[in-house]
Design an enzyme around this catalytic site. Structure first.
Site, PDB file in Angstrom:
ATOM      1  N   SER A  75       0.816  -1.224   0.000  1.00 30.76           N
ATOM      2  CA  SER A  75       0.000   0.000   0.000  1.00 30.76           C
ATOM      3  C   SER A  75       0.849   1.272   0.000  1.00 30.76           C
ATOM      4  O   SER A  75       0.462   2.273  -0.610  1.00 30.76           O
ATOM      5  CB  SER A  75      -0.945   0.004   1.203  1.00 30.76           C
ATOM      6  OG  SER A  75      -0.239   0.024   2.423  1.00 30.76           O
ATOM      7  N   ASP A  86       1.698   0.322   8.151  1.00 32.87           N
ATOM      8  CA  ASP A  86       3.090  -0.126   8.099  1.00 32.87           C
ATOM      9  C   ASP A  86       3.660   0.087   6.698  1.00 32.87           C
ATOM     10  O   ASP A  86       2.935   0.391   5.748  1.00 32.87           O
ATOM     11  CB  ASP A  86       3.213  -1.596   8.525  1.00 32.87           C
ATOM     12  CG  ASP A  86       2.519  -2.550   7.558  1.00 32.87           C
ATOM     13  OD1 ASP A  86       1.879  -2.078   6.598  1.00 32.87           O
ATOM     14  OD2 ASP A  86       2.613  -3.765   7.765  1.00 32.87           O
ATOM     15  N   ASP A  88       5.877  -1.897   3.887  1.00 41.02           N
ATOM     16  CA  ASP A  88       6.502  -3.131   3.420  1.00 41.02           C
ATOM     17  C   ASP A  88       7.778  -2.758   2.688  1.00 41.02           C
ATOM     18  O   ASP A  88       7.737  -1.995   1.708  1.00 41.02           O
ATOM     19  CB  ASP A  88       5.557  -3.887   2.483  1.00 41.02           C
ATOM     20  CG  ASP A  88       4.302  -4.350   3.197  1.00 41.02           C
ATOM     21  OD1 ASP A  88       4.434  -4.930   4.289  1.00 41.02           O
ATOM     22  OD2 ASP A  88       3.193  -4.122   2.679  1.00 41.02           O
ATOM     23  N   ASP A 140       7.820  -3.869   7.946  1.00 39.14           N
ATOM     24  CA  ASP A 140       8.007  -5.282   7.627  1.00 39.14           C
ATOM     25  C   ASP A 140       9.133  -5.348   6.603  1.00 39.14           C
ATOM     26  O   ASP A 140       8.991  -4.843   5.480  1.00 39.14           O
ATOM     27  CB  ASP A 140       6.737  -5.906   7.045  1.00 39.14           C
ATOM     28  CG  ASP A 140       5.733  -6.277   8.118  1.00 39.14           C
ATOM     29  OD1 ASP A 140       5.996  -5.993   9.302  1.00 39.14           O
ATOM     30  OD2 ASP A 140       4.675  -6.830   7.775  1.00 39.14           O
ATOM     31  N   LYS A 201     -10.865   0.144  -0.453  1.00 38.34           N
ATOM     32  CA  LYS A 201     -10.180  -0.403   0.724  1.00 38.34           C
ATOM     33  C   LYS A 201     -10.944  -0.050   2.007  1.00 38.34           C
ATOM     34  O   LYS A 201     -11.134  -0.906   2.881  1.00 38.34           O
ATOM     35  CB  LYS A 201      -8.753   0.160   0.819  1.00 38.34           C
ATOM     36  CG  LYS A 201      -7.737  -0.544  -0.067  1.00 38.34           C
ATOM     37  CD  LYS A 201      -6.449   0.258  -0.185  1.00 38.34           C
ATOM     38  CE  LYS A 201      -5.732   0.441   1.130  1.00 38.34           C
ATOM     39  NZ  LYS A 201      -4.851  -0.697   1.484  1.00 38.34           N
ATOM     40  N   TYR A 210     -11.515  -7.581   4.311  1.00 41.30           N
ATOM     41  CA  TYR A 210     -10.208  -7.188   3.777  1.00 41.30           C
ATOM     42  C   TYR A 210      -9.132  -7.974   4.507  1.00 41.30           C
ATOM     43  O   TYR A 210      -8.724  -7.617   5.603  1.00 41.30           O
ATOM     44  CB  TYR A 210      -9.988  -5.678   3.989  1.00 41.30           C
ATOM     45  CG  TYR A 210      -8.712  -5.130   3.395  1.00 41.30           C
ATOM     46  CD1 TYR A 210      -8.744  -4.410   2.207  1.00 41.30           C
ATOM     47  CD2 TYR A 210      -7.472  -5.302   4.015  1.00 41.30           C
ATOM     48  CE1 TYR A 210      -7.586  -3.884   1.649  1.00 41.30           C
ATOM     49  CE2 TYR A 210      -6.320  -4.793   3.472  1.00 41.30           C
ATOM     50  CZ  TYR A 210      -6.375  -4.076   2.291  1.00 41.30           C
ATOM     51  OH  TYR A 210      -5.231  -3.563   1.745  1.00 41.30           O
TER      52      TYR A 210
END
Length: 271
Positions: A75, A86, A88, A140, A201, A210
């Site tokens: 995202s 968060d 990624d 992450d 979303k 979701y």
């Protein structure tokens, strides 16, 4: 299709204002903090590559040239992340850095940082990951080991050649970033796509549908679904894309797949 009408444009403006009222956009301070954090992580990746190179008896001058680079995916890379979401992060390293080396050296460096909390390494996951909070930002972190001696700062991942000779775990890691970038490349209007996807979303999360971990679409699947509608209506506004999304997928002939481009049979990889 025709360009959006004044009414459709007004509806898209209303949609944007509603999403702002719902708090789905991050503030300027949070945006800047994320960028600072990503810059620090990029330097840490280069330091890991350097330290492992020295361990492998590479000369100091060569060790400094080995590089290393981070890519974001999910995202955040799509530009549809919300406040507090968060990031990624894919860490790409050269061939002399084994995955075990990366986890050992990166974890050690992160433990030394006062800004880092909630540090957890999960090396045995389907995609091995280091989870942490860095200056309040949830990260992450995954790693992709490429079969090349250096990782330059101008490295791009879309070329299928980089997948050759790398192990399956690195393919999984690298493909997260590749898929995200390919989605952005395949939509006709990125800003329209982002606004429509933010709406979908929010709708999906409000209805608790979701998450691929509990059997529903995850972030990439929702993104691909919205991207397909954007392709079908390349000149339409975000409000129309949202309306068409429900109209088309209500009647979709499941399990017919949603394809943004033909499958490349030659490489064996999805685009």
């Amino acid at each position: 299709t025709n360009a959006p009408s004044e009414e459709e444009e007004a509806l898209s403006t209303d949609l944007l204002n509603t999403l702002k009222d719902e708090g789905v956009f991050e503030g300027e301070d949070e945006r800047k903090n994320r960028e600072v954090v990503l810059g620090k992580i990029d330097k840490l990746v280069k330091e890991v590559v350097y330290q492992v190179a020295l361990k492998n008896k590479l000369p100091e001058s060569l060790a400094r040239e080995c590089g290393g680079k981070i890519f974001t995916y999910g995202s955040y890379r799509l530009g549809v992340h919300g406040a507090g979401a968060d990031i990624d992060t894919l860490c790409v390293v050269p061939s002399h850095v084994k995955r075990e080396d990366f986890f050992e050296y990166m974890t050690a460096l992160l433990k030394e940082r006062s800004e880092v909390t909630e540090l957890t390494a999960v090396p045995d996951a389907y995609v091995p990951v280091i989870k942490l909070q860095f200056s309040g930002v949830d990260i992450d972190m995954i790693v992709g080991v490429l079969q090349q001696p250096t990782i330059p700062d101008d490295l791009e991942l879309l070329d299928d050649k980089i997948l050759r000779s790398i192990d399956e775990l690195s393919v999984r890691s690298v493909n997260g970033s590749r898929v995200t970038d390919e989605i952005l490349r395949l939509v006709p209007n990125v800003s329209t796509f982002r606004l429509a996807l933010r709406c979908i979303k929010l709708w999906a999360k409000r209805r608790a549908i979701y998450s691929n971990s509990v059997g529903f679409f995850g972030g990439v699947a929702w993104a691909m679904a919205v991207a397909r509608i954007c392709q079908l209506y390349p000149n339409q506004s975000a409000s129309t894309i949202v309306a068409r999304f429900f109209h088309i997928f209500l009647r979709w002939n499941w399990p017919m797949p949603i394809l943004l481009k033909p499958i490349d049979e030659g490489s064996g990889q999805f685009g």
